[in-house]
Design a protein around this motif. Sequence first.
Motif, mmCIF file in Angstrom:
data_model
loop_
_atom_site.group_PDB
_atom_site.id
_atom_site.type_symbol
_atom_site.label_atom_id
_atom_site.label_comp_id
_atom_site.label_asym_id
_atom_site.label_seq_id
_atom_site.Cartn_x
_atom_site.Cartn_y
_atom_site.Cartn_z
ATOM 1 N N UNK A 114 0.864 -1.198 0.000
ATOM 2 C CA UNK A 114 0.000 0.000 0.000
ATOM 3 C C UNK A 114 0.888 1.231 0.000
ATOM 4 N N UNK A 115 0.350 2.293 -0.539
ATOM 5 C CA UNK A 115 1.080 3.553 -0.525
ATOM 6 C C UNK A 115 1.084 4.066 0.907
ATOM 7 N N UNK A 116 2.294 4.199 1.468
ATOM 8 C CA UNK A 116 2.398 4.592 2.871
ATOM 9 C C UNK A 116 3.005 3.499 3.734
ATOM 10 N N UNK A 117 3.263 2.337 3.147
ATOM 11 C CA UNK A 117 3.847 1.237 3.929
ATOM 12 C C UNK A 117 5.287 1.576 4.307
ATOM 13 N N UNK A 118 5.662 1.401 5.578
ATOM 14 C CA UNK A 118 7.043 1.693 5.993
ATOM 15 C C UNK A 118 8.035 0.781 5.287
ATOM 16 N N UNK A 293 -0.408 10.159 8.768
ATOM 17 C CA UNK A 293 -1.552 9.708 9.545
ATOM 18 C C UNK A 293 -2.694 9.244 8.637
ATOM 19 N N UNK A 294 -2.908 10.001 7.557
ATOM 20 C CA UNK A 294 -4.025 9.656 6.673
ATOM 21 C C UNK A 294 -3.691 8.477 5.755
ATOM 22 N N UNK A 295 -2.393 8.163 5.617
ATOM 23 C CA UNK A 295 -2.002 7.025 4.780
ATOM 24 C C UNK A 295 -1.658 5.786 5.587
ATOM 25 N N UNK A 365 -6.590 -5.679 -0.032
ATOM 26 C CA UNK A 365 -6.443 -4.900 -1.268
ATOM 27 C C UNK A 365 -5.249 -3.964 -1.075
ATOM 28 N N UNK A 366 -4.880 -3.241 -2.129
ATOM 29 C CA UNK A 366 -3.709 -2.353 -2.021
ATOM 30 C C UNK A 366 -4.082 -0.975 -1.472
ATOM 31 N N UNK A 367 -4.728 -1.002 -0.335
ATOM 32 C CA UNK A 367 -5.055 0.239 0.374
ATOM 33 C C UNK A 367 -4.518 0.132 1.796
ATOM 34 N N UNK A 368 -4.533 1.256 2.492
ATOM 35 C CA UNK A 368 -4.094 1.289 3.887
ATOM 36 C C UNK A 368 -4.836 0.223 4.700
ATOM 37 N N UNK A 369 -4.112 -0.508 5.549
ATOM 38 C CA UNK A 369 -4.794 -1.517 6.372
ATOM 39 C C UNK A 369 -5.869 -0.900 7.272
ATOM 40 N N UNK A 370 -6.800 -1.741 7.656
ATOM 41 C CA UNK A 370 -7.956 -1.249 8.400
ATOM 42 C C UNK A 370 -8.011 -1.741 9.835
ATOM 43 N N UNK A 371 -8.908 -1.134 10.578
ATOM 44 C CA UNK A 371 -9.164 -1.531 11.961
ATOM 45 C C UNK A 371 -10.487 -0.933 12.384
ATOM 46 N N UNK A 372 -10.621 -0.715 13.673
ATOM 47 C CA UNK A 372 -11.902 -0.215 14.164
ATOM 48 C C UNK A 372 -11.974 1.301 14.092
ATOM 49 N N UNK A 373 -13.165 1.802 14.035
ATOM 50 C CA UNK A 373 -13.481 3.219 14.221
ATOM 51 C C UNK A 373 -14.824 3.262 14.936
ATOM 52 N N UNK A 374 -14.899 4.100 15.942
ATOM 53 C CA UNK A 374 -16.093 4.309 16.773
ATOM 54 C C UNK A 374 -17.373 3.701 16.167
ATOM 55 N N UNK A 375 -17.966 2.802 16.923
ATOM 56 C CA UNK A 375 -19.108 2.005 16.462
ATOM 57 C C UNK A 375 -18.708 1.110 15.284
ATOM 58 N N UNK A 687 -3.960 3.233 -7.051
ATOM 59 C CA UNK A 687 -3.914 3.065 -5.610
ATOM 60 C C UNK A 687 -3.263 4.217 -4.883
ATOM 61 N N UNK A 688 -3.096 5.350 -5.576
ATOM 62 C CA UNK A 688 -2.560 6.520 -4.888
ATOM 63 C C UNK A 688 -3.657 7.159 -4.047
ATOM 64 N N UNK A 689 -3.369 7.428 -2.784
ATOM 65 C CA UNK A 689 -4.396 8.070 -1.963
ATOM 66 C C UNK A 689 -4.674 9.495 -2.446
ATOM 67 N N UNK A 690 -5.940 9.802 -2.617
ATOM 68 C CA UNK A 690 -6.338 11.144 -3.073
ATOM 69 C C UNK A 690 -6.797 12.003 -1.892
ATOM 70 N N UNK A 691 -6.748 11.442 -0.699
ATOM 71 C CA UNK A 691 -7.277 12.164 0.473
ATOM 72 C C UNK A 691 -6.230 12.165 1.575
ATOM 73 N N UNK A 692 -5.028 12.656 1.248
ATOM 74 C CA UNK A 692 -3.934 12.587 2.219
ATOM 75 C C UNK A 692 -3.654 13.940 2.865
ATOM 76 N N UNK A 693 -4.621 14.842 2.800
ATOM 77 C CA UNK A 693 -4.500 16.091 3.562
ATOM 78 C C UNK A 693 -5.896 16.480 4.037
ATOM 79 N N UNK A 694 -5.937 17.449 4.962
ATOM 80 C CA UNK A 694 -7.242 17.916 5.453
ATOM 81 C C UNK A 694 -7.948 18.807 4.428
ATOM 82 N N UNK A 695 -7.275 19.084 3.315
ATOM 83 C CA UNK A 695 -7.987 19.808 2.261
ATOM 84 C C UNK A 695 -8.788 18.830 1.392
ATOM 85 N N UNK A 696 -8.393 17.553 1.439
ATOM 86 C CA UNK A 696 -9.068 16.537 0.622
ATOM 87 C C UNK A 696 -9.891 15.576 1.468
#
Lengths: 768, 151
Positions: A114-118, A293-295, A365-375, A687-696
């Motif tokens: 994923x884009x953002x993987x260390x 953080x967003x990636x 999939x080739x996106x940032x891994x997931x986990x929980x979010x409130x509810x 698979x490039x993240x299009x929402x990697x800032x608070x403007x997006x």
Amino acid sequence: MKTTADRIDPVAINGIGTSPLRKEDWPLVRGEGTFIADFKRPGLVHAFVVRSPLAHAQFPSIDCTATLAAPGVLDVITANELPDRGRPIPTRQFADEGSNRFLQRPLADGVVRYSGEPVAVVIADSRYRAEDAAELLDIDYERLDVVLDPDDAVAANAPLLRPDAGTNVAGHLLVEMGAIDEAFAEADLVIKETFRIQRHAAVPLETRGLLAEYDAETESITVWGAAKIPHVNRTILARLLGWSDESRVRLVELHVGGGFGARGEFYPEDFLIPFAAIRTGRPVAWVEDREENLRATNHSREQVHRVEMALKKDGTFLALKDSFINNTGAYVRTHGMTVPALSVSMLPGPYKWPAYRGEFRSVVTNKTPGGTYRSPGRFEINFVRERLIDIAAHRLGLDPVDIRRRNLIDRTSFPHDLGTLYDGHPVIYDSGDYELLLDKALPAFDYEGLERWRSEPAAGGIRRGLGIGFFVEKAGPAEREYARVELNDKGDVMVYTGAASVGQGVETVLAQICVSHLGLPYERVRVIHGDTALIPEGMGAFGSRATMLGGAAVMRASKQLRKRLLDAAAEELEAAPADLMLSPEGVSVVGAPARSVSLKTLLSTSAGVIIEEHRFVCDLLGFPYGIHVAAVEVDTASGAIRIHRYAVAYDIGRCVNPVLVAGQISGGFAQGIGGALLEEFSFDANGQPMSASFMDYLLPTSEEVPDLEVLITEDAPSPLNPLGVKGAGEGGTAGVGAAIANAVSDALGSEVTRLPLSPQRVVELAGE
Amino acid sequence: MKINGRAVEGEVEPRLLLADFIRDNAGLTGTHLGCEHGVCGACTVQLDGHPVRSCLIFAVQAHGHQVATVEGMAPSDSSLNTLQQAFHECHALQCGFCTPGILMTMDAFLREEPDPTPERIRSALGGNLCRCTGYQNIITAVRLAADRLNC
């Protein structure tokens, strides 16, 4: 006969049911908080995590020569430097043998997914210089095909993230109750629909961060910046370091700038930063920037549901069938199958279903891994189920409230066993009176008035709609919690808890619970949490568990302490314990204040302090429940949605602090608004993240979040803990997607089947 | 520059952000960085009395100017100012990470507009993100502070 507890007046001492000013606020409003980026150690150096710029690629090697020679650089770490080239980070919940094939290692080793993987960590004397030097790393990436959409991930010939696994399906679960085929065969109406919920996430306002310091003499490491589950993460870190003695690892929580599910899970950096501190022998700090953080921090919520519902003409529910795909991103992280498992086990909600069949596949999939979010898992399924019910009501010409009321689980059938399992815990609704909540909420929110408002003519191009969402939430477990209460001879109380603070007010609430059962003033209590050296065990703060389990443990320890103290005083004063009063000065006989004994005397045989511990155990989950009502105006030309009124009714069993509970609901609601209207992680075709800032990536501002009406009820205390509480953290979020989507569908006369309701989507719907 | 009335000197790289200068050189860590691209408002300080995002200004641009941060708000170690007290009383913060920036924004706003309606407060708050509270209690707190400051 009066018991000693009768002598305690909770109102007078800011106990349960009152809303004293928070213990947490003072340093925070003065700018004197210590968040992780505020914390320094002598000799500190800084880490920068180099991340993959591509969503799927292989890289044969990394050339670090130029980086190592750059000014200020101390070290560069790649997979080559890690023990076993990096051990997989284990799941801590809902483990699954199949999903273990997809665990993440701290650094990518030859393949990024994923884009953002260390891929590497650069350590330098300043963050600025570490970033400069990272630019000099030489990595030749060779692109691989990407797979992004959950449906594509299960298609034949899909690119595989793990060719060795032979599949992108990381987890699968099927639950079945009742005679599903027979129920569908006898239905008057079957509704079939596909619903999509977009990828969005917790996004706490403080990004993640850590500071690790190794003590070579004691061969031990201290890591500041822990959150949510310090003790659990201590165990994971020790295991990844290959240390058998976990007491060599100390995790410390500082101020935490919001959690909401994502912060505090064990991420690659939670290994890499301590590891860098051990390697360099220097304290190493790392603070995530917002783009990282967003990636890099857990995403959540992306699901596609294919549902079928069978009904009788009169609106009686016969059966529900759901097959959904959960997009967990490139790796299975610490939550394992938690999110889809919550969805599949709780989809039935507050209704009677003679038959239910639910099935999920969780795909990589080739996106940032997931986990929980409130509810987690519930925001999604509440949208699915409540939308489906409205569609059914429209088809049958029934009122949305009536069709719900007719199918609610009856008040006499609690505890109500849903027949599903969540992570080994049976889903048994512990208590409830769903119809009573409906009967209270509708008049409280003037639902009839809203119906009139809805049918009044609005300005040109504006359409009005009214929507309702009914849901069951869950609270707990993480089956146990620890508390220790100490009273010294000056009348000061220390409460040690295994629960954690993520900013929710846990110190205040636990202090209130303590004083209600100890009988000393709130002001004299200090709550200590989040330090594995000071607290022997703990399960932390998640899933609305801190008050339920942490509170029950504090209650028991406080009661034990009071009893011990009063028994000792009773002997001293030759009086019955029930006739005694406790104050910060000592114990006296009610009505005869001269007959008293000081704390100093009482505690003289125990070094001036009395200590009680309790471990509260509870294997079952609590199930609070609620109703959201949304009244909206939709501008069919611009696609804008204006929320005219929004109200939440929530039964939480018992309310420890009404102001804090309302605050939890309001904050949760704002996040729900984000999920319903604004927030979406989108990716381009590569698979490039299009929402990697608070403007997006659009978080709701004060202009998008309207005032909220809240009704808190305590009609169904939980039988699972002595306080009767159920946890209140998530109900504000749980029903927002459902209620807003129902209101917008009502306004437009067109069925919403996906979130978020962006202006563009609303305009499209209005045109249908 | 002067920060909260105290002269702070330093020789810095041109690229150093004002926020980093305030936090690292002056040691005032109440100013928080939430996004470093000017959206979240957590790093808001006052430059010559006007609210600014200290992540969008270089430290050298503040040379010779007056900077005010959250640490300068309370009149003493044992008290809060009117706005801080109102936040405390109205449960206008949860995790508190965004709070310093919101306090600095609202402090300047109340000087400019001492008697705002809740709608005006809502609009003035639009440039500061809070992920915890849902904003309602912040608006109530600012209105309470206005009432107290006006009597």
